[in-house]
Motif scaffolding. Structure first.
Motif, mmCIF file in Angstrom:
data_model
loop_
_atom_site.group_PDB
_atom_site.id
_atom_site.type_symbol
_atom_site.label_atom_id
_atom_site.label_comp_id
_atom_site.label_asym_id
_atom_site.label_seq_id
_atom_site.Cartn_x
_atom_site.Cartn_y
_atom_site.Cartn_z
ATOM 1 N N HIS A 10 0.793 -1.273 -0.054
ATOM 2 C CA HIS A 10 0.074 0.020 -0.044
ATOM 3 C C HIS A 10 0.860 1.124 -0.001
ATOM 4 C CE1 HIS A 10 -4.007 -2.119 0.555
ATOM 5 N NE2 HIS A 10 -3.223 -2.990 1.088
ATOM 6 N N GLN A 12 2.475 4.825 -0.654
ATOM 7 C CA GLN A 12 1.858 6.044 -0.794
ATOM 8 C C GLN A 12 2.638 7.048 -0.215
ATOM 9 O OE1 GLN A 12 -1.748 6.861 1.682
ATOM 10 N NE2 GLN A 12 -1.262 4.902 2.712
ATOM 11 N N THR A 13 2.743 8.485 -0.741
ATOM 12 C CA THR A 13 3.475 9.356 -0.312
ATOM 13 C C THR A 13 3.514 9.791 1.044
ATOM 14 O OG1 THR A 13 3.034 10.474 -2.475
ATOM 15 C CG2 THR A 13 4.378 11.639 -0.806
ATOM 16 N N PHE A 43 0.549 -0.545 -4.620
ATOM 17 C CA PHE A 43 0.309 0.785 -4.247
ATOM 18 C C PHE A 43 -1.035 0.855 -3.502
ATOM 19 C CE2 PHE A 43 3.175 0.916 -7.838
ATOM 20 C CZ PHE A 43 4.239 2.012 -7.238
ATOM 21 N N GLU A 44 -1.376 2.112 -2.842
ATOM 22 C CA GLU A 44 -2.361 2.494 -2.097
ATOM 23 C C GLU A 44 -3.811 2.340 -3.009
ATOM 24 O OE1 GLU A 44 -3.416 2.175 1.118
ATOM 25 O OE2 GLU A 44 -5.054 3.661 1.337
ATOM 26 N N TRP A 46 -4.087 3.113 -7.401
ATOM 27 C CA TRP A 46 -3.611 3.382 -8.770
ATOM 28 C C TRP A 46 -4.651 3.899 -9.612
ATOM 29 C CZ3 TRP A 46 1.588 3.230 -9.623
ATOM 30 C CH2 TRP A 46 2.071 3.382 -10.922
ATOM 31 N N ASN A 53 2.889 11.133 -10.213
ATOM 32 C CA ASN A 53 3.505 11.076 -8.821
ATOM 33 C C ASN A 53 4.801 10.698 -8.714
ATOM 34 O OD1 ASN A 53 3.659 10.239 -6.125
ATOM 35 N ND2 ASN A 53 1.773 9.475 -5.909
#
Ligand code: LP5
Ligand code: MN
Length: 240
Positions: A10, A12-13, A43-44, A46, A53
Motif C-alpha cells: 500500500h 503512498q507518499t 500501491f494504495e 492506482w 506522482n
C-alpha cells in the motif's frame, strides 16, 4: 533457489517509512533471490500509469534496478492497483501476470493470486469488483482527467472504509470452500496470497492430500515476505 513473495505494501507518499522499508528490501534480500513476485496492492490506489506522482517514478526505478541486477520481478494486480498497466510494467521491468498463476518451484506446483477473489462471502465486494473490472468502464475512467480520477478514487476509498465498518471479520476473510475449489481446479497443494492482511500458514486438505495456504501480511509497521526454497516455505516479518 529462493523465490520471494510480497503483497499489500500500500505504498503512498504519506507513508514514507513503508517506502523506505521497501527500498531497503529491494537493495538487500531481493538482490539475493532468484525471483520476486509482488501479489498486488503494491500501491494504495492506482488511477493510471500516466499519474505523474514522483513516488511511482522512484519505485519503478528501484524495481528496475533489481531486474537489471538479474532478478526477474513479477506483478499481479490487487484490488487497489488493478489499473496498473503496461507502461508502468515497462518502466519498472516487471512482468505482468494474470490474476491467477501456477508456478513450478522445485518440482512443486504453487498457485499465486492477490486473494480478493477468494472472499466470496463478501457479495458487496464481488459485485463492486465485477463492475470495476469491465474493460469499457476502465477505458472510460482512464480517459478522464487525472483530477477527476483522483476524486473518484477518493470517493471509492471512503465508500470502502464505510462499508468495511459494517462487515464482519469472517465475511472479509476467504471462504474455505472457495479456497479448496481453486486449489483443486489448479491441481496444487500450495497457495500463496495476500489481501486479507492476516499473515499465517494454514494447513488444510485439497485434492484428498495435505495442503498449505500461506497468507502474506500487509506492510503496516513491518515488512512481510514469504520465502520458498527447496527446503520449504517460510513466512517472515522484519522491521523497516
Ligand atoms: O480496499 P479495502 O481494504 O478498503 O477493502 C477492500 C474492498 N474495497 C475495495 C475498494 C477499493 O478500496 C477502492 C480502490 C480504488 C482504486 C483506484 C480507483 C480505480 C477506479 C476504477 C474504475 C473503473 O476494493 C472491500 C472489501 C475488503 O477489501 C475486504 O475484502 O470488503 O469491498 C468494498 O468495500 C466494496 C463495498 O462493499 C462496496 C463498494 C463501495 C464503493 C463506493 C463507490 C462509490 C464511488 C462513486 C464514484 C463515482
Ligand atoms: Mn487487497
Amino acid at each position: 533457489m529462493t523465490t520471494l513473495f510480497i503483497a499489500d505494501l500500500h505504498l503512498q507518499t504519506e507513508e514514507p517509512a513503508i517506502t523506505a522499508g521497501f527500498l531497503r528490501f529491494l537493495a538487500g534480500e531481493a538482490r539475493r533471490a532468484d525471483a520476486l513476485y509482488i501479489l498486488g496492492d503494491l500501491f494504495e490506489a492506482w488511477i493510471g500509469d500516466d499519474d505523474p506522482n514522483p513516488l511511482h517514478r522512484e519505485m519503478a526505478a528501484a524495481i528496475k534496478a533489481v531486474v537489471d541486477s538479474g532478478v526477474p520481478c513479477f506483478f499481479l494486480h490487487g484490488n487497489r492497483d488493478f489499473l496498473l498497466g503496461k507502461r508502468f510494467a515497462r518502466e519498472s521491468g516487471m512482468t505482468l501476470l494474470p490474476q491467477e498463476k501456477v508456478l513450478e518451484l522445485d518440482g512443486r506446483r504453487v498457485l499465486i493470486m492477490h486473494g480478493d477473489t477468494l472472499c466470496t462471502d463478501d457479495a458487496g465486494y464481488q459485485a463492486f469488483r465485477a463492475r470495476v473490472h469491465q474493460p469499457w468502464l476502465q477505458r472510460l475512467f482512464l480517459a478522464l482527467p487525472l483530477v477527476i480520477r483522483r476524486r473518484i478514487a477518493a470517493r471509492m476509498r471512503a465508500g470502502s472504509k464505510a462499508a468495511n465498518g459494517s462487515k464482519s471479520l469472517a465475511m472479509m476473510d476467504v471462504n474455505p470452500q472457495t479456497v479448496t475449489a481453486e486449489m483443486e481446479r489448479h491441481r496444487v497443494q500450495w497457495l500463496i496470497h495476500g489481501h486479507t492482511h492476516r499473515p499465517a500458514v494454514h494447513e488444510l486438505t485439497a485434492n484428498g492430500q495435505p495442503a498449505r495456504r500461506v497468507v502474506l501480511g500487509a506492510w503496516h509497521s513491518e515488512g512481510s515476505v514469504v520465502r520458498v526454497t527447496p527446503d520449504g516455505v517460510e513466512l517472515v516479518h522484519f522491521p523497516f
